[in-house]
Enzyme design. Structure first.
Site, mmCIF file in Angstrom:
data_model
loop_
_atom_site.group_PDB
_atom_site.id
_atom_site.type_symbol
_atom_site.label_atom_id
_atom_site.label_comp_id
_atom_site.label_asym_id
_atom_site.label_seq_id
_atom_site.Cartn_x
_atom_site.Cartn_y
_atom_site.Cartn_z
ATOM 1 N N GLU A 76 -20.664 26.484 2.140
ATOM 2 C CA GLU A 76 -20.202 28.173 3.247
ATOM 3 C C GLU A 76 -18.520 27.912 3.212
ATOM 4 O O GLU A 76 -18.687 29.210 3.048
ATOM 5 C CB GLU A 76 -21.385 27.699 4.331
ATOM 6 C CG GLU A 76 -22.644 28.208 4.009
ATOM 7 C CD GLU A 76 -23.627 27.204 4.896
ATOM 8 O OE1 GLU A 76 -24.540 27.832 5.247
ATOM 9 O OE2 GLU A 76 -24.054 26.110 5.430
ATOM 10 N N LYS B 170 10.666 -1.545 -5.163
ATOM 11 C CA LYS B 170 9.694 -1.584 -3.619
ATOM 12 C C LYS B 170 10.951 -0.553 -3.048
ATOM 13 O O LYS B 170 11.928 -0.913 -2.366
ATOM 14 C CB LYS B 170 9.844 -2.885 -3.200
ATOM 15 C CG LYS B 170 8.796 -3.045 -2.084
ATOM 16 C CD LYS B 170 9.136 -4.517 -1.784
ATOM 17 C CE LYS B 170 8.114 -4.105 -0.117
ATOM 18 N NZ LYS B 170 8.009 -4.015 0.858
HETATM 19 S S1 IVH Z 1 2.225 -0.898 -3.925
HETATM 20 C C1 IVH Z 1 -2.027 -2.499 -2.501
HETATM 21 N N1 IVH Z 1 4.558 -0.729 -5.058
HETATM 22 O O1 IVH Z 1 5.500 -2.119 0.576
HETATM 23 C C2 IVH Z 1 -0.322 -2.513 -1.407
HETATM 24 N N2 IVH Z 1 4.305 -0.495 -2.532
HETATM 25 O O2 IVH Z 1 5.138 -4.743 1.694
HETATM 26 C C3 IVH Z 1 -0.584 -1.894 -3.159
HETATM 27 N N3 IVH Z 1 5.942 0.036 -1.143
HETATM 28 O O3 IVH Z 1 2.315 -0.920 1.748
HETATM 29 C C4 IVH Z 1 1.255 -1.543 -2.850
HETATM 30 N N4 IVH Z 1 7.520 0.620 -2.850
HETATM 31 O O4 IVH Z 1 4.403 0.918 1.086
HETATM 32 C C5 IVH Z 1 4.047 -0.402 -3.759
HETATM 33 N N5 IVH Z 1 6.429 0.381 -5.955
HETATM 34 C C6 IVH Z 1 5.410 -0.070 -4.859
HETATM 35 C C7 IVH Z 1 6.017 0.015 -3.613
HETATM 36 C C8 IVH Z 1 5.829 -0.036 -2.578
HETATM 37 C C9 IVH Z 1 7.172 0.547 -1.246
HETATM 38 C C10 IVH Z 1 5.743 -0.858 0.097
HETATM 39 C C11 IVH Z 1 4.322 -0.016 0.165
HETATM 40 C C12 IVH Z 1 3.008 -1.299 0.845
HETATM 41 C C13 IVH Z 1 4.263 -2.194 1.700
HETATM 42 C C14 IVH Z 1 4.599 -3.795 1.986
#
Ligand code: IVH
Length: 683
Positions: free
Chosen positions: A42, A111
Site C-alpha cells: 500500500e 583507519k
Molecule cells: S572496520 C566491526 N574499517 O574505527 C567494526 N573501521 O575504532 C568494523 N574505522 O567504529 C569496522 N576506518 O568507525 C573499519 N577502514 C575501516 C575504518 C574503521 C575507521 C572506525 C570505525 C570503527 C572504529 C573503531
C-alpha cells in the site's frame, strides 16, 4: 480570457500535497515509531503515484518524516562494534597467529579518523542514516547525511542493505573554513553530522565525504517483498568491489596474502610502514590501518566479543607527544568516590588538539611519576584517548613556558609556578570527609558527598539516555536541595523544575517526560545505571541474567557467591564488588524498588553440551587458532580460563607449551593434546 498552465492544476497540486503528507506520516510510523499502519505494498502505491505526478518531489528523497537530527534514537539492526587496537609489531604477529589457521588473506584499509555512519537502504533507496552511538543504538541523522555529496540516495541495486563507513572532512576544507571553530576535523565531522540545523554553525554536512568499510544484507525473511534476495560474497574484497559498482565510495583497500605466519606478519607490518610514510599525503586524517580477514565464513567462525570482532585489528600510529609545564594539580571526587588528580598544564597542541587538562589517574600514579608542580612534563595523546602525562623532565625553565601557545595563536600569559611537591589531600575536596587509601586510589566514603551525588545522577541519566538532563540542571537540582539521592529525581514535579533559573515550562515538561519514560525498566538496565564501582553495562547484563529479579538482587548474600562466579567472565573480585555495592546502597535500592517498576530479566540459558562443569586452559601452538579452540570449548558448555591453578580440570597443550604445562604437571592437572580435546567434544 484563457490561462496558460505551466504547472499542475489545483486538483493535482492538492493530490501531490496529500500524497507527500501521507508518505511522511506512514514513513514516520514505519521508520521512527516502528508501528506501521499500512502494508509495504500500500505504501508503494502512494510512492509510485507521487513519483508519477511529481518525480522531483523532495519527499521522495527522504523516506522518514523530516526529523531533527539527534532527536530520534535508532536501534541498529546489526550492532556497530569497535575494533581491537594494536600499536606494536608483536601485537600484529599475535593477531596473525590467532586468525590464520586456514589461509592467510587480509584486507587492509586506512583507519579513517572521522565519525562512523550507518546507511540503511531499502529497495535501493536511502531510508535512514544513523550515527554509531553506543553501538547498539545511534541517532537518526538522515537529513544531514543526505547533504553529503557522495552518499547516493538511490543505489543501482534495488535491494535492502546497511552500508557502514566513516564520514571525514577534507583537511583543505577544514583549514580553509573551520579550524577556528573546531579543534580537529574529527570533531567537526561528528558535529556537522549531528547538528539540528546548518545555521547552528557546527559545519556544513555538504563539506563531508563518506567512505564505506562494511555492508550487511537484510535477511530474506525481513527484506521488502519486492527487493532482490540478500547477496552472499565469499570474500570482503568482493563486497567492496560490489559496493563500488553500485555507487558507494569504499575506503581504499589492498588485499594481502601470505604463505606462513612470519611473511604474513611482515606484509602487514610493511603496510603499516607504507601508511606511516603516506599518512600526510592523505587528504583527510587517518589514525592507523585496519586489517580484516578477507574470508567472510572464517569471520563467522571466529565471531566477536561484546566489544570487537576477533577477525579484525586496528593498528594505530604511535602516539604524538609534546612537552609542557605542570601548573597545578586539582583533585576531583568522582561517582564512585575515587578522588582523582587532574593536572593543569600550560596549553600545548598534541596531535591537533590543545591540551590544558590531563589525567594523572590516581594518587599512586602521582607518586610513581615523582612529579612536582613547576616540572617540565612529557604529554602523550594517542588518537581518541585522553591525553596523559608520562614523565617528568625535572624543574622547568622560564623558556619552557614562554614557547607554549594556544591553538588559536594566543600567547599563554601565565607564569611559571614555583617548584613544589604536590599536596596529597587527606580530606574530600567536596565534603571534607576523611579520605582512605584503596589500592592506588584515594576514596571518599561519604555516599551523600555532593560531588558523588551529582556524578551518580548524571551517570544514571546518561545510562537511561535522558538527554534533557545535563550537568547544569543536575548541579542546580543538587544545589537547591531538591535531589539528595537518585530516586529523588522521580519525586520532582514540574513546578519545582520551573522554579530553577533558566528552566521554562517547555524544558520542565521535557524533563518530566524523560523521567516518566524511565519509570519502568528491566533489571539489567537498572543495575547498569546504578554505576557500581567496577560494574559496567556488560557485567550488569551478565549479573542480571543470573539474578533476574529486583527482589533477588536486594536479598543477595554470601550464599550467592558461587552462582555469581559461575557466570562467564566473573571472578571473586567483581562478584564482591556487586554484593558490596548493593549492600552499601541498600536503602537507595529499596527506595527505587518502591518508586520504579524494575522488571524481571530472563535467565541466561544454562550452558549445555558435553563439557559442562569442566574448566579448560589452552596453551602452546596448536593446529587451529587458540580462539577457535576456546570458542568451541565454550559452545560445548566448557569454561575457558587463562591461568593454571589447582582448580583447573584440563590443560589443552600444543607444541612448545612452556610454564603452564610445567605448572599443570606439578599440580596434577590433566593435560590433553588437541586430538584428545577434540574427542571430548563428541556428545
Ligand atoms: S572496520 C566491526 N574499517 O574505527 C567494526 N573501521 O575504532 C568494523 N574505522 O567504529 C569496522 N576506518 O568507525 C573499519 N577502514 C575501516 C575504518 C574503521 C575507521 C572506525 C570505525 C570503527 C572504529 C573503531
Amino acid at each position: 480570457m484563457g490561462w496558460i498552465k505551466f504547472g499542475p492544476d489545483d486538483a493535482t497540486t492538492a493530490r501531490i500535497t496529500s500524497l507527500a503528507e501521507q508518505i511522511a506520516h506512514h514513513s514516520h510510523l514505519y521508520y521512527n515509531a516502528a508501528a506501521p499502519e499500512i502494508s509495504d505494498a500500500e505504501f508503494d502505491v502512494l510512492w509510485d503515484e507521487l513519483k508519477s505526478l511529481d518525480p522531483e518531489h523532495p519527499q521522495l528523497r527522504r523516506i522518514g518524516a523530516p526529523i531533527a537530527p539527534g532527536s530520534v534514537k535508532v536501534e541498529h539492526r546489526f550492532p556497530m562494534r569497535s575494533l581491537d587496537k594494536a600499536t606494536g609489531d608483536d601485537e600484529v604477529a599475535h593477531f596473525v597467529a590467532e586468525t590464520t589457521a586456514r589461509g592467510r588473506r587480509f584486507v587492509a584499509q586506512p583507519k579513517l579518523d572521522g565519525s562512523a555512519l550507518s546507511l540503511e537502504y531499502r529497495r535501493g533507496r536511502l531510508t535512514r542514516a544513523a550515527t554509531r552511538g553506543s553501538g547498539e543504538r545511534g541517532e537518526d541523522v538522515t537529513s544531514n547525511a543526505l547533504r553529503i555529496p557522495n552518499i547516493p540516495d538511490k543505489l543501482s541495486w534495488e535491494g535492502d542493505c546497511h552500508v557502514r563507513g566513516e564520514v571525514v572532512m577534507h583537511l583543505d576544507v577544514f583549514f580553509e573554513k573551520y579550524s577556528k571553530i573546531a579543534p580537529n576535523p574529527r570533531n567537526l565531522a561528528a558535529g556537522s553530522l549531528r547538528q539540528k540545523n546548518i545555521e547552528s554553525g557546527k559545519g556544513d554536512a555538504s563539506d563531508l565525504t563518506f567512505h564505506a568499510y562494511d555492508v550487511r544484507f537484510v535477511p530474506n525473511e525481513d527484506k521488502h517483498p519486492d527487493s532482490p534476495e540478500a547477496l552472499h560474497f565469499e570474500n570482503d574484497s568482493e563486497s567492496i568491489a560490489w559496493l563500488r559498482s553500485i555507487g558507494i565510495t569504499p575506503a581504499e583497500e589492498v588485499v594481502i596474502v601470505g604463505t606462513n605466519d612470519d611473511d604474513t606478519t611482515q606484509a602487514l607490518l610493511d603496510e603499516t610502514k607504507r601508511w606511516t610514510e603516506n599518512r600526510n599525503k592523505a587528504p583527510w586524517e587517518i589514525d592507523g590501518v585496519v586489517f580484516k580477514l578477507d574470508n567472510l565464513a572464517k569471520r563467522e567462525l571466529l565471531g566477536e566479543t561484546a566489544h570487537h570482532p576477533r577477525w579484525a585489528l586496528a593498528w594505530k600510529f604511535p602516539p604524538e607527544e609534546a612537552t609542557s609545564v605542570l601548573l597545578d594539580i586539582d583533585w576531583q571526587t568522582g561517582r564512585t568516590g575515587a578522588v582523582t588528580p587532574v593536572a593543569r598544564v600550560a596549553p600545548v597542541v598534541v596531535s591537533g588538539v590543545t591540551v590544558e587538562n590531563t589525567t594523572l589517574h590516581n594518587v599512586g600514579e602521582v607518586e610513581r611519576l615523582g612529579i612536582s608542580i613547576g616540572d617540565k612534563v612529557r604529554v602523550v595523546r594517542r588518537g581518541d584517548v585522553i591525553p596523559k602525562i608520562i614523565e617528568t623532565m625535572g624543574p622547568a625553565q622560564p623558556n619552557d613556558i614562554k614557547d607554549r601557545f594556544h591553538a588559536n595563536g594566543e600567547e599563554f600569559t601565565g607564569k611559571l609556578p614555583p617548584s613544589s611537591p604536590p599536596k596529597i589531600p587527606t580530606e574530600c575536596p567536596e565534603c571534607s570527609t576523611e579520605l582512605s587509601l584503596d589500592g592506588a586510589f584515594l576514596r571518599c566514603s561519604n555516599l551523600s558527598c555532593p560531588a558523588r551525588l551529582a556524578r551518580s545522577i548524571l551517570y544514571w541519566c546518561r545510562a537511561l539516555e535522558m538527554d534533557g538532563i545535563g550537568e547544569k540542571l543536575v548541579d542546580q537540582l543538587c544545589e537547591a536541595d531538591l535531589v539528595k539521592t537518585i530516586p529523588d529525581l522521580y519525586r520532582l514535579n514540574s513546578e519545582q523544575i520551573q522554579g530553577l533559573e533558566r528552566m521554562a515550562e517547555k524544558s520542565a515538561t521535557n524533563v518530566m517526560k524523560q523521567l516518566d519514560g524511565t519509570r519502568e525498566l528491566p533489571l539489567n538496565i537498572f543495575l547498569s545505571a546504578l554505576g557500581l564501582p567496577g560494574i559496567g553495562p556488560e557485567l550488569a547484563t551478565a549479573f542480571a541474567g543470573e539474578i533476574c529479579t529486583i527482589d533477588a538482587l536486594i536479598s543477595l548474600g554470601e550464599d550467592d557467591l558461587e552462582r555469581l562466579v559461575a557466570i562467564e567472565g566473573v571472578g571473586d573480585t567483581v562478584a564482591y564488588s556487586l554484593m558490596k555495592g548493593i549492600a552499601y546502597r541498600s536503602e537507595m535500592v529499596e527506595d527505587f524498588n518502591q518508586i520504579l517498576t524494575i522488571t524481571e530479566v530472563a535467565k541466561t540459558k544454562a550452558p549445555s553440551g558435553p563439557l559442562v562443569g569442566f574448566s579448560f586452559c589452552i596453551t602452546g601452538t596448536l593446529t587451529r587458532p587458540r580462539k577457535e579452540i576456546a570458542l568451541k570449548t565454550k559452545m560445548a558448555g566448557g569454561k575457558v580460563v587463562s591461568a593454571v591453578s589447582g582448580k583447573l580440570d584440563y590443560l589443552v597443550a600444543g607444541e612448545n607449551a612452556g610454564s603452564k604445562l610445567d605448572k599443570a604437571r606439578r599440580l596434577g592437572v590433566t593435560v590433553l593434546n588437541e586430538k584428545e580435546w577434540e574427542e571430548m567434544l563428541q556428545p
